[in-house]
Design a protein around this motif. Sequence first.
Motif, mmCIF file in Angstrom:
data_model
loop_
_atom_site.group_PDB
_atom_site.id
_atom_site.type_symbol
_atom_site.label_atom_id
_atom_site.label_comp_id
_atom_site.label_asym_id
_atom_site.label_seq_id
_atom_site.Cartn_x
_atom_site.Cartn_y
_atom_site.Cartn_z
ATOM 1 N N GLY A 77 4.644 -3.084 7.087
ATOM 2 C CA GLY A 77 3.189 -3.080 7.183
ATOM 3 C C GLY A 77 2.520 -3.284 5.841
ATOM 4 O O GLY A 77 3.173 -3.384 4.799
ATOM 5 N N PHE A 78 1.204 -3.351 5.872
ATOM 6 C CA PHE A 78 0.410 -3.550 4.658
ATOM 7 C C PHE A 78 -0.946 -2.903 4.834
ATOM 8 O O PHE A 78 -1.369 -2.585 5.960
ATOM 9 C CB PHE A 78 0.227 -5.044 4.370
ATOM 10 C CG PHE A 78 -0.690 -5.732 5.357
ATOM 11 C CD1 PHE A 78 -2.050 -5.863 5.094
ATOM 12 C CD2 PHE A 78 -0.199 -6.221 6.562
ATOM 13 C CE1 PHE A 78 -2.899 -6.472 6.002
ATOM 14 C CE2 PHE A 78 -1.044 -6.831 7.483
ATOM 15 C CZ PHE A 78 -2.393 -6.960 7.196
ATOM 16 N N ASN A 79 -1.648 -2.711 3.723
ATOM 17 C CA ASN A 79 -3.016 -2.199 3.753
ATOM 18 C C ASN A 79 -3.766 -2.738 2.537
ATOM 19 O O ASN A 79 -3.343 -2.536 1.400
ATOM 20 C CB ASN A 79 -3.004 -0.673 3.732
ATOM 21 C CG ASN A 79 -4.360 -0.030 3.992
ATOM 22 O OD1 ASN A 79 -4.502 1.169 3.880
ATOM 23 N ND2 ASN A 79 -5.363 -0.813 4.365
ATOM 24 N N PHE A 80 -4.856 -3.471 2.779
ATOM 25 C CA PHE A 80 -5.756 -3.938 1.731
ATOM 26 C C PHE A 80 -7.128 -3.342 2.012
ATOM 27 O O PHE A 80 -7.589 -3.365 3.155
ATOM 28 C CB PHE A 80 -5.871 -5.465 1.711
ATOM 29 C CG PHE A 80 -4.558 -6.185 1.542
ATOM 30 C CD1 PHE A 80 -3.543 -5.655 0.777
ATOM 31 C CD2 PHE A 80 -4.358 -7.419 2.145
ATOM 32 C CE1 PHE A 80 -2.345 -6.311 0.613
ATOM 33 C CE2 PHE A 80 -3.157 -8.097 2.000
ATOM 34 C CZ PHE A 80 -2.143 -7.541 1.235
ATOM 35 N N GLU A 81 -7.800 -2.830 0.972
ATOM 36 C CA GLU A 81 -9.107 -2.202 1.188
ATOM 37 C C GLU A 81 -9.972 -2.373 -0.049
ATOM 38 O O GLU A 81 -9.523 -2.130 -1.169
ATOM 39 C CB GLU A 81 -8.912 -0.720 1.503
ATOM 40 C CG GLU A 81 -10.195 0.000 1.884
ATOM 41 C CD GLU A 81 -9.928 1.455 2.244
ATOM 42 O OE1 GLU A 81 -9.297 1.702 3.296
ATOM 43 O OE2 GLU A 81 -10.309 2.344 1.457
#
Length: 297
Positions: A66-70
Amino acid sequence: MAQSSVTLYGVADAGVGKIKYGSGGDKPATDASNKTEFISGSLMNNGTSRLGVRGTEDLGGGLKAGFNFETGLDLDDGAAVGAFWARQANVWLGGNWGTVKLGRQFTPSYLTTASYELTGTANYSVLANTYNYAGVGSRANSAFAYVTPNFGGFSAAVAYVTKNDNAGRSVWDLGLMYNNGPIGAGISANKIKDGKTNYQAGAKYSFGNFAVAGSYTQASRGDARRRGFGLGASAGFGAFTVTVDVTRDMKNEWSGKKYTNGVVEAKYALSKRTFVYGAFLRLDKTNNYGIGVRHNF
């Protein structure tokens, strides 16, 4: 072309407030007017407006990626707050053995604080602003982290930043947490090379519509230490919640003077995703306030 497991999410938070220059508010160095104004992404907003995207892929055999960009957003003018993906920028692999996460992400000391802090780690959290999440801050760049699975409410997180990624000073951070039923508790320790070891311990207990919390923290900036305790309580009356949280220094080498800081917060839920709030923060001799609305999507 995004996979179906990708999610777009965010927060919109804005209001009106007054932030004393020098207290950590979002003001340029040339602005010491200390006047009531529109606030967004500031010390006295409940949270910083943001837009994020996250996703997961099932790799089979219990393994997932998975990934998370914010990114943070300033509702004054729509500009990004800090670097564009400064809030989260990471990729991870996980399974029933836990999760390995690489990139910019929350520190274990932040996750520990969040397990017992009464305002939900709001921007105006007196505990966070006094002791800066046990001195290491809420996020780390270039971090290698491991988070255990949840064992009946118990979990742990450890993160490491190499010296080549942090101006020649490596960083480690470890947090142990418990969240189950009415109890939330945690203990963490972190250290920047050549600096003092930081630590914190705290707990929250909820009963009915009420909650109480207490903590003890030592944070450092180089060889300068700040140490003290926090005490707070929260009460809910239907859609209305009021919280009072106080910190008291037992040692403060950052400024040479010991302070008693405090926050009073009131929130009223308009729905599950939207609430209005007001807060007053006394922080190191400065008085700050804000009134706003927050919408989660």
